[in-house]
Design a protein around this motif. Structure first.
Motif, mmCIF file in Angstrom:
data_model
loop_
_atom_site.group_PDB
_atom_site.id
_atom_site.type_symbol
_atom_site.label_atom_id
_atom_site.label_comp_id
_atom_site.label_asym_id
_atom_site.label_seq_id
_atom_site.Cartn_x
_atom_site.Cartn_y
_atom_site.Cartn_z
ATOM 1 N N GLU A 166 0.845 -1.195 0.000
ATOM 2 C CA GLU A 166 0.000 0.000 0.000
ATOM 3 C C GLU A 166 0.882 1.248 0.000
ATOM 4 O O GLU A 166 1.739 1.422 0.868
ATOM 5 N N CYS A 167 0.644 2.123 -0.985
ATOM 6 C CA CYS A 167 1.541 3.268 -1.205
ATOM 7 C C CYS A 167 1.061 4.564 -0.565
ATOM 8 O O CYS A 167 1.800 5.554 -0.558
ATOM 9 N N THR A 168 -0.163 4.605 -0.050
ATOM 10 C CA THR A 168 -0.620 5.804 0.649
ATOM 11 C C THR A 168 -0.333 5.660 2.138
ATOM 12 O O THR A 168 -0.086 4.569 2.640
ATOM 13 N N GLY A 169 -0.391 6.767 2.834
ATOM 14 C CA GLY A 169 -0.128 6.752 4.276
ATOM 15 C C GLY A 169 0.829 7.871 4.629
ATOM 16 O O GLY A 169 1.836 8.080 3.947
ATOM 17 N N GLY A 170 0.521 8.587 5.694
ATOM 18 C CA GLY A 170 1.280 9.789 6.000
ATOM 19 C C GLY A 170 2.456 9.611 6.929
ATOM 20 O O GLY A 170 3.289 10.499 7.031
ATOM 21 N N ASN A 171 2.566 8.477 7.613
ATOM 22 C CA ASN A 171 3.654 8.300 8.572
ATOM 23 C C ASN A 171 4.644 7.288 8.013
ATOM 24 O O ASN A 171 4.421 6.077 8.063
ATOM 25 N N TRP A 172 5.747 7.769 7.496
ATOM 26 C CA TRP A 172 6.677 6.890 6.788
ATOM 27 C C TRP A 172 7.390 5.912 7.717
ATOM 28 O O TRP A 172 7.823 4.841 7.284
ATOM 29 N N GLN A 173 7.518 6.236 8.991
ATOM 30 C CA GLN A 173 8.257 5.365 9.904
ATOM 31 C C GLN A 173 7.443 4.152 10.353
ATOM 32 O O GLN A 173 8.009 3.086 10.604
ATOM 33 N N ILE A 174 6.131 4.322 10.456
ATOM 34 C CA ILE A 174 5.291 3.205 10.901
ATOM 35 C C ILE A 174 4.186 2.920 9.894
ATOM 36 O O ILE A 174 3.150 2.353 10.229
ATOM 37 N N GLY A 175 4.397 3.322 8.641
ATOM 38 C CA GLY A 175 3.378 3.144 7.613
ATOM 39 C C GLY A 175 3.247 1.702 7.152
ATOM 40 O O GLY A 175 3.855 0.779 7.703
ATOM 41 N N TRP A 176 2.444 1.515 6.099
ATOM 42 C CA TRP A 176 2.190 0.181 5.570
ATOM 43 C C TRP A 176 3.489 -0.489 5.118
ATOM 44 O O TRP A 176 4.370 0.149 4.555
ATOM 45 N N ARG A 177 3.568 -1.787 5.355
ATOM 46 C CA ARG A 177 4.707 -2.586 4.916
ATOM 47 C C ARG A 177 4.248 -3.597 3.869
ATOM 48 O O ARG A 177 3.052 -3.863 3.718
ATOM 49 N N VAL A 178 5.202 -4.162 3.169
ATOM 50 C CA VAL A 178 4.874 -5.155 2.149
ATOM 51 C C VAL A 178 4.140 -6.331 2.791
ATOM 52 O O VAL A 178 4.580 -6.870 3.814
ATOM 53 N N GLY A 179 3.016 -6.698 2.199
ATOM 54 C CA GLY A 179 2.200 -7.796 2.715
ATOM 55 C C GLY A 179 1.014 -7.324 3.521
ATOM 56 O O GLY A 179 0.053 -8.079 3.713
ATOM 57 N N GLU A 180 1.051 -6.079 4.002
ATOM 58 C CA GLU A 180 -0.073 -5.550 4.778
ATOM 59 C C GLU A 180 -1.105 -4.932 3.840
ATOM 60 O O GLU A 180 -0.752 -4.311 2.836
ATOM 61 N N CYS A 181 -2.373 -5.095 4.198
ATOM 62 C CA CYS A 181 -3.455 -4.626 3.331
ATOM 63 C C CYS A 181 -4.488 -3.871 4.155
ATOM 64 O O CYS A 181 -4.927 -4.356 5.208
ATOM 65 N N PRO A 182 -4.909 -2.681 3.716
ATOM 66 C CA PRO A 182 -5.969 -1.952 4.421
ATOM 67 C C PRO A 182 -7.237 -2.800 4.510
ATOM 68 O O PRO A 182 -7.559 -3.565 3.591
ATOM 69 N N ASP A 183 -7.962 -2.653 5.605
ATOM 70 C CA ASP A 183 -9.147 -3.482 5.842
ATOM 71 C C ASP A 183 -10.176 -3.358 4.726
ATOM 72 O O ASP A 183 -10.811 -4.347 4.340
ATOM 73 N N ASP A 184 -10.359 -2.144 4.191
ATOM 74 C CA ASP A 184 -11.407 -1.952 3.187
ATOM 75 C C ASP A 184 -11.028 -2.515 1.818
ATOM 76 O O ASP A 184 -11.829 -2.470 0.880
ATOM 77 N N LEU A 185 -9.818 -3.063 1.692
ATOM 78 C CA LEU A 185 -9.397 -3.640 0.414
ATOM 79 C C LEU A 185 -9.233 -5.158 0.475
ATOM 80 O O LEU A 185 -9.006 -5.793 -0.561
ATOM 81 N N LYS A 186 -9.355 -5.725 1.648
ATOM 82 C CA LYS A 186 -9.093 -7.163 1.780
ATOM 83 C C LYS A 186 -10.065 -7.999 0.949
ATOM 84 O O LYS A 186 -9.654 -8.946 0.267
ATOM 85 N N GLN A 187 -11.333 -7.656 0.990
ATOM 86 C CA GLN A 187 -12.303 -8.388 0.180
ATOM 87 C C GLN A 187 -12.153 -8.057 -1.304
ATOM 88 O O GLN A 187 -12.387 -8.898 -2.171
ATOM 89 N N ALA A 188 -11.732 -6.818 -1.586
ATOM 90 C CA ALA A 188 -11.587 -6.392 -2.980
ATOM 91 C C ALA A 188 -10.437 -7.104 -3.682
ATOM 92 O O ALA A 188 -10.361 -7.099 -4.917
#
Length: 383
Positions: free
Chosen positions: A195-217
């Motif tokens: 996931e490439c969006t997110g405002g906090n670069w130090q604790i932002g999304w990592r590879v393999g993590e998926c926002p909840d609203d996209l898991k079903q999508a």
């Protein structure tokens, strides 16, 4: 007669001024755009790095002038430009030894760019210069750096959610994902969600993590391969963990006024005087987009030169650009204007001059042949 001479002189002066002004360079100085990104040696790491990136104005304007039109969803791939961002990938590999850490480092970069819904779609260089974008623009940057770094990557387009992120092929299951590692299958290959969006670069999304609203999508997400991505760019950004030293590039054009079909000599010098460096010559014909005229290589004194056989007419603008390296920021020359006239224009101009001269001569001859009417003498007054 004096008035006729004055008219002829003024006419010739006007024509001379028009020709001379065509020689003058466009008063446009080049600019280099500088941005910087923070990095950690790994997620939750303690070692900080500052990556300095310099982008030549010519590269920014080149992408501005390219087509931004999307005819099909597959056209998203053309906004992925690995070659232009390759120096960033090379610097990331200096601090990362694992493909997962490399991918998370890329996410740290895009997570630092302020989010702003943006239309139309833009190329990575444009987004980095303007320092704002949204999900698809961040995805293009991340995909470009990852692909430049040798990783296999795809775009993930969630049409119903109007969202985009990327999928990354790794050599192993993500170790740093906080929870389940999500992925999609494409051509029998597992691509982990990034996931490439997110405002906090130090604790932002990592590879393999998926926002909840996209898991079903993920079940219906459209996977877009990068076969239609840009293969080679005219130039590159420069990147370094050190402060980049400014460079400069001179340019000489001769002649700057010529007849269609003539030749123009383009030469210049890079400072610092580096050998075997690539210099790109850009041209803009009238109001057309900037295009590449030629790619040159500097000699032992940093000099370069080429001869251009001009086929067009009108105004043509020329500039030279160097992408820089790990020590020096890239540089652009000033923009110079060349005036190219057709043979028909030259003939018409010659005819106008001849007609003006003939008119002046006729006026002079007519004035000389006019009979002199003696002035009447005053009547004599009888004494």
């Amino acid at each position: 007669m004096e008035r006729a001479k004055k008219t002829l002189t003024i006419t010739l002066l006007v024509l001379t001024v028009l020709l001379i002004t065509s020689y003058l360079p466009t008063p446009c100085q080049a600019e280099t755009y500088n941005v910087a990104y923070q990095l950690l040696d790994q997620p939750n790491g303690s070692t900080h790095y500052r990556l300095n990136v310099a982008i030549p104005q010519s590269l920014y304007e080149y992408y501005q002038s390219q087509s931004h039109r999307l005819n099909t969803d597959d056209d998203f791939a053309k906004f992925v430009t690995p070659h232009a961002l390759e120096p960033i990938a090379e610097n990331l590999w200096q601090i990362y030894t694992d493909d997962e850490d490399f991918a998370n480092g890329v996410l740290m970069i895009v997570h630092q760019i302020p989010y702003m819904e943006t239309l139309p779609v833009k190329y990575p260089v444009e987004t980095m210069v303007e320092n704002e974008g949204d999900c698809d623009l961040f995805s293009y940057i991340a995909a470009s750096i990852l692909k430049a770094g040798g990783l296999d990557v795809v775009l993930l387009y969630y049409k119903n959610e109007a969202h985009m992120n990327i999928g990354v092929r790794l050599s192993h299951q993500p170790y740093d994902a906080r929870g389940w590692a999500y992925y999609v299958m494409y051509k029998n290959v597992k691509y982990y969600v990034a996931e490439c969006t997110g405002g906090n670069w130090q604790i932002g999304w990592r590879v393999g993590e998926c926002p909840d609203d996209l898991k079903q999508a993920l079940k219906t997400v459209q996977v877009i391969g990068l076969e239609n991505g840009e293969q080679v760019s005219p130039g590159q950004v420069s990147a370094s963990y050190q402060t980049l030293t400014a460079s400069s590039i001179s340019l000489t054009i001769s002649p700057m006024f010529l007849i269609q079909g003539g030749t123009v000599t383009i030469s210049g010098q890079l400072s610092p005087q580096l050998q075997n460096e690539t210099v790109v010559i850009y041209i803009q014909e009238n109001n057309s987009p900037w295009t590449i005229l030629q790619t040159l290589t500097t000699d032992s004194e940093g000099r370069f030169a080429c001869v251009w056989n001009v086929k067009t007419t009108g105004m043509c603008y020329v500039r030279a650009s160097w992408s820089g390296n790990e020590e020096y920021a890239g540089a652009d020359s000033s923009i110079y204007a060349i005036t190219i006239v057709s043979m028909l224009f030259v003939l018409l101009l010659a005819i106008v001059i001849v007609v003006v001269c003939i008119g002046v001569v006729i006026a002079l001859m007519t004035r000389q042949k006019q009979p002199q009417i003696p002035e009447p003498s005053p009547p004599e007054i009888p004494s």
